[in-house]
Every structure is written in structure tokens, then in C-alpha cells.
Scaffold this motif. Sequence first.
Motif: not given
Length: 738
Positions: A538-542, A545-553, A709-712
Amino acid sequence: MDAKTGEMSGGCPVHGGSMRGLLGRTNRDWWPDQLQLDILTQSGKSADPLGEDFDYCEAFNALDYNALKADLTALMTDSQAWWPADYGHYGPFFIRMAWHAAGTYRTGDGRGGASSGQQRFAPLNSWPDNGNLDKARRLLWPIKQKYGKHISWADLFILTGNVAIESMGGPVFGFGGGRKDVYEPETVYWGTEEQWVNEGVATRIRPDEGKALENPLAAIQMGLIYVNPEGPGGNPHDAEGMARDMRETFSRMAMNDEETVALTAGGHAFGKAHGAKPADSFGGAPESEHLALMGFGWLTDKDEIEKGHITTSGIEGAWTPNPTEWGNDYFRLLFKYEYELVQSPAGANQWQPINPDPEDMAPDARDPSKKVPTMMTTADMALKRDPEYRKISERFRDDQAALDDAFARAWFKLCHRDMGPKVRYMGPEVPSEDLIWQDPVPAGSTPSSGTVSDFKSKVLGSGLSVSELVKAAWASASTFRNSDHRGGANGARVRLAPQKDWAANDPEELSRVLSKLDELRGELSMADAIVLAGAAAIEKAAKDGGFDVSVDVTTGRGDASQEQTDAESFEPLEPFADGFRNYLKTKADVKTEDMLVDKAHLLGLSIPEMTALVGGMRALGAISKHAKHGNSIGVLTDRPGTLSNDFFVNLLSMDTEWSVIDDSGDEEFQGRCRKTGADKWTATRTDLVFGSNSQLRAIAEVFAESGGEQKFVDTFVKAWTKVMDADRADIAMAKYRG
């Protein structure tokens, strides 16, 4: 099981043709004059007077547990004039209260059970099978008032049942606290009937009509906890049908034959049934009665109560000559005598021993100097009539220690089955033994951040696609049900039978993905590896798409073994439909979008979280391969594998018009360009509902609009993490373990 086809009835969790079918009749249908409070809980307003910050586990830890048990023990023989105790002991009454609080649990969807104190609310507080339990709860009120927030009603119901058994010399396996009360009726599908059991409704199982017990229901008729004790549809001569109904309904509540026999015999070792007068001699259920009765229903006449003229089931009499003492008289009498069919004063069918010896007669509930015959119900007679039940019953008759152990364990299971893993249990009487129905998982270890980072890098370079990694993580975690806290990623049971072979999980693809993750994981548990791989994808997919996210499971999960997994008990968790993956096993009576909402509810998701997850899973291409018209149906993006809001943008586009694909049974749809007529997208009901339903469309529009987009992405990541970590009770409870 359908009597003709051998298939589960409809194959789906619930029947009907709409959300009304999914819910059945609601409280508003049953009691249209009931005060409606829904308006005060709109917009997310809580009905909980203790507030969102109240920590019940912390409050329970401060409870004077021994003092509470002492007060409950004293209450057992503190007979009150307004509701005198049969035989001077409330123990049997409280056992029934606890049993009926826990006995609504069903394995099909994990709903029901004692975990939230639902017996206080309609419809359960007014079910015919719960007749006069309003008095049991009022007898407990002074004790609840004394201990306040330190003991929930939900815990108090079960603890009181345990104390009742102990006070009469019965065996108890243990007690686990931690059930938190709710303060409004929960939404549970109890069936489609328009009438209660005592209004002539036929049994839900009618083999002659090919009618099976509908999933996920466990009771045989509306308003019953289990079966009709008089026999199927009230027929005492249908011995085969009685055993069939018992076996089916108890299995739907996670009980095997031995547990069924032990519970029936153990519960009926105590107390009596009540059928002193015809039921129409008394008032209505609590929810329908006058305000002046203050929530009481059924029997409220002082003179009748004093005389013991009480009717609940309509059956009258005790099962044993010693109704407030634990022992083996139940089986001794069952096999000692031949029984004849008689009718109670209320007109119910029951069985009476022929020519009983004086010492085998029971005392009168109000006058111990009088002796009255004991009785058996048609359900009790099944333990003698059915060959398999009889073998178990004869063994228990001849081995008191075996009965003691079996009853204690079955009672503990009955009262705790809906609590989830043992780590959620609290209190000084939690048994040390791990039981397989508690879905035990060995403790895991928390890996270092470096280990996690290295693993994620290896996964992204492994050749496994974003779609494959996301689907594997979802298959592992999305089995979680917040109804009974079963399922989830902890234990990595997705690699074990039966989950590894579920069609919804695309078994061949899943096996290949898990094999590769096992090769790469190093010191990580498989449970952590699966979830972390999904997070990396998901981090790669984001990022794509132009979004830098951290999926902190979270990490620190353990791996369960096949020996620690009761495969049969996990079968009800298999998805019949999973709208998040666009999976539908076969067309059902219930709309697929209704089943999506039901699954979202079991996952504890909000409407925006559900919406974001559906759109995100579609964009990531994380959908089932079993769609009739190809595994790209519902994707609605030209760049699958990238976390984007494309699904919502394209779904809501005015350039597309939709029509049913002819051979899909109104399940799949073709989108075509309004200008050219060229095919553009394919979709399912669970896709189009986000454009057709006004409430869902309003949320989808937020995600689709420019700047949304960011909210989504943020909502998707939050919801994804919520599902991945939903079962981490071990983390949530750690602070209470000292």
C-alpha cells in the motif's frame, strides 16, 4: 443444510430481499408505541452515560471481587415477598438468567451472547423464552447499584450464574470478566417471522418441505433460545425431530453432542419449569406493558405470585427430587422410570414418571411438606430416545466425575464463547488451561524497525504484485468479527485449513504468495510478515499515486498451528460474500450490498471507512478472480495497483451509463460511453451502490472531487490499519496485566 440438495439453505448468511430481510422485524415493528430514542443518537451521538473515555477493564480491576461473590451468595437464599424464591433458593432462577443471556450466541455471525448485557433490552427482554427474567434482573439491582461501574450487567449476569451453581454444590470451571455493557439495543437479525413461538408458528426446520434452519440463526423458532421443549412445533411424539432440532441448534451455538447432553442434564439438575396456569391468564411482555409497572411484564399479580401460580414455558414441575442440590438424580430418574405423556395445568405437553417412588418425588416449590411428581420435557426425553445422546447419557449416569467435568466445561464455554481469545478475560478465576475453542495463539515477539524495513524491501523486490500482497493481507485480517472477537490476522490461520482453501481467498494465488513470504520473512512470524507485506504494498501504491504515507500496522503477532485450530469451528467464518474484494459465491436472496454492510459492521467500520476501503481495494486491483465476467470487474481504473481515487471519479462520471449484463442475474453491469456507446467499465452491485445510494454517493463525491484525493488516501490507510489490527486484544489488554 437443505434436506433435498444437501446445501446450506440459500448458502448465504441471511435471507430476505432487502435490508428489512437482513434485519427481520425491528423493535419498532414489534412495539410501534415504544418510545423512540433514535433521534438522540443521530450524528454519532453516544447513548453510553459513562462516556467514551470510561475504561471498564480498569474499573473491574478495582472491584472487590470476593465481596461481590459473598453478596451474591447471600442473595441466593434471601427470598423476597414480591417474587419468592422457589424452594427458598434463587439459584435455579439465576442459572436460567445467565444461560439465556449467553445462549443467544450463534456461530454463523458471532452475534448474540452475553457480552454486552443485551438481555436488558428489547426484543430479548420480551421474548417468550425469557418470561419473568425481568424479576431476576431486578433482584440483582441492589447489588449492581452497590458495585456500580466496577461490574457491568453483562459480567454480573454470568458471575451470578456461576455463584448460583457453586451455592448448590455444582461444579464451576472458572469465570472471566471484561464484558462491557451497551446502552441501546444492538442490531441483530433474529428471524423473519411475524409471530412469536407461542402464537402457533411452525418450527424453522421442515424437512418435508426441504426447509433447513436458516443461517445464521440458531434458535428453532422466534422468541426461543434453543428448541421448543414440547417437541418440534409442539409435537411430543416426534422423537427423531426433537433430537434433530437439538443437535442442529446446539451445533449452531458451538456445542457438540456431549456438551449438549451435559448442559441439558446439568441445567435441569436445578429448579423447576413453570406452567401453573394458562399463559393467557397473565399480562404481556415487559416492552408492551403499562408505564406504572416500571418495566415488569408477564406475571405481576401479588396473590398469584404468592401462591406460586407462575407460568413461563407452560411446562410445570421439577426434574429431580432435590432441585437445589447438584447430583445425578436427573439421569437416575430418566433411566429408572418409564414416562407417560401428560399435560401441565397450562396445557403444555410434558412427560411424567409412571408410579414414582415417594423418595423420587419433588417438594412443592412453596410448601416443602408437600410432594409432587417430577417431570421431563420432550427435549429431555431425547437424551433417552436418540441413540447417540443415550450413549452419552448412560455414561454420565454411571460416572459422576465425568458429568461434573463435562458440565463445568460446557457451562464455561456457553458463558464465554462470545468473548474471543482468553487474553480478553479478566479476574482471579480465569482458568489457566488453554481451550481450543478460544483459538489460542502462541505469543509473538516484536521485531526491530530494521528487520521490518529490510523485510519490506525484500517483498517489494520479490516480484509479487501490489494486488497479490494486498489480497493476502486482507484474506488474513478480514476474517475478524467484532461480534465474538474471532478471526483476524494474529495466528496467521490463513495458511491453515480451512482458510487456505476458501474460494474467496483465491487459494492457488494465496499459496504462492504465502510461500514466497515464508521464504523472505527470516525471524518474523508469518502473521506479521503477511500484514507487513500488505502495508509495504500500500505504501508503494500510494507513492506511485503521488502520496507519501506510512501504514503503521502493529507487529508482535504469533503463529498458530493446525493442532491449535479447530478447523470445523472456523467454517462459519468463510465469506459467502465479500464486497470489499467483489466476491460473491453465488446469487442469494439478500442483496450483495446488504451483505457488504453486514461485513463492514462485523469489522467495526464506519460508513466513510467502508467506502474508502471498497474504492481503494478496487484501485489496487485487489479483487476476487471469481467474478463471472473477468477479474477486472469493478476496478474502474486504467492504472490498477496505484492507490488513487479513480474508482470514485470514474464511477460518478456523467460520461458513463450503466446497464445490466443479461446473464448476471442483476449482479454485474456494463458501463458504456454515453457519446459513442463504446464499452468502458464493468461493475457489480457493490460498486454501483456507491453511486445509486444517496448517502453513500455523498461520501463517494467527497473522495472523487478535486482536492479529495488526500482525504481518500488518509481514510483508506486509517481503515486498512484498523482492519489489520482489529484482533490485537493482546496489546489492548497488556496494560491490565500488571
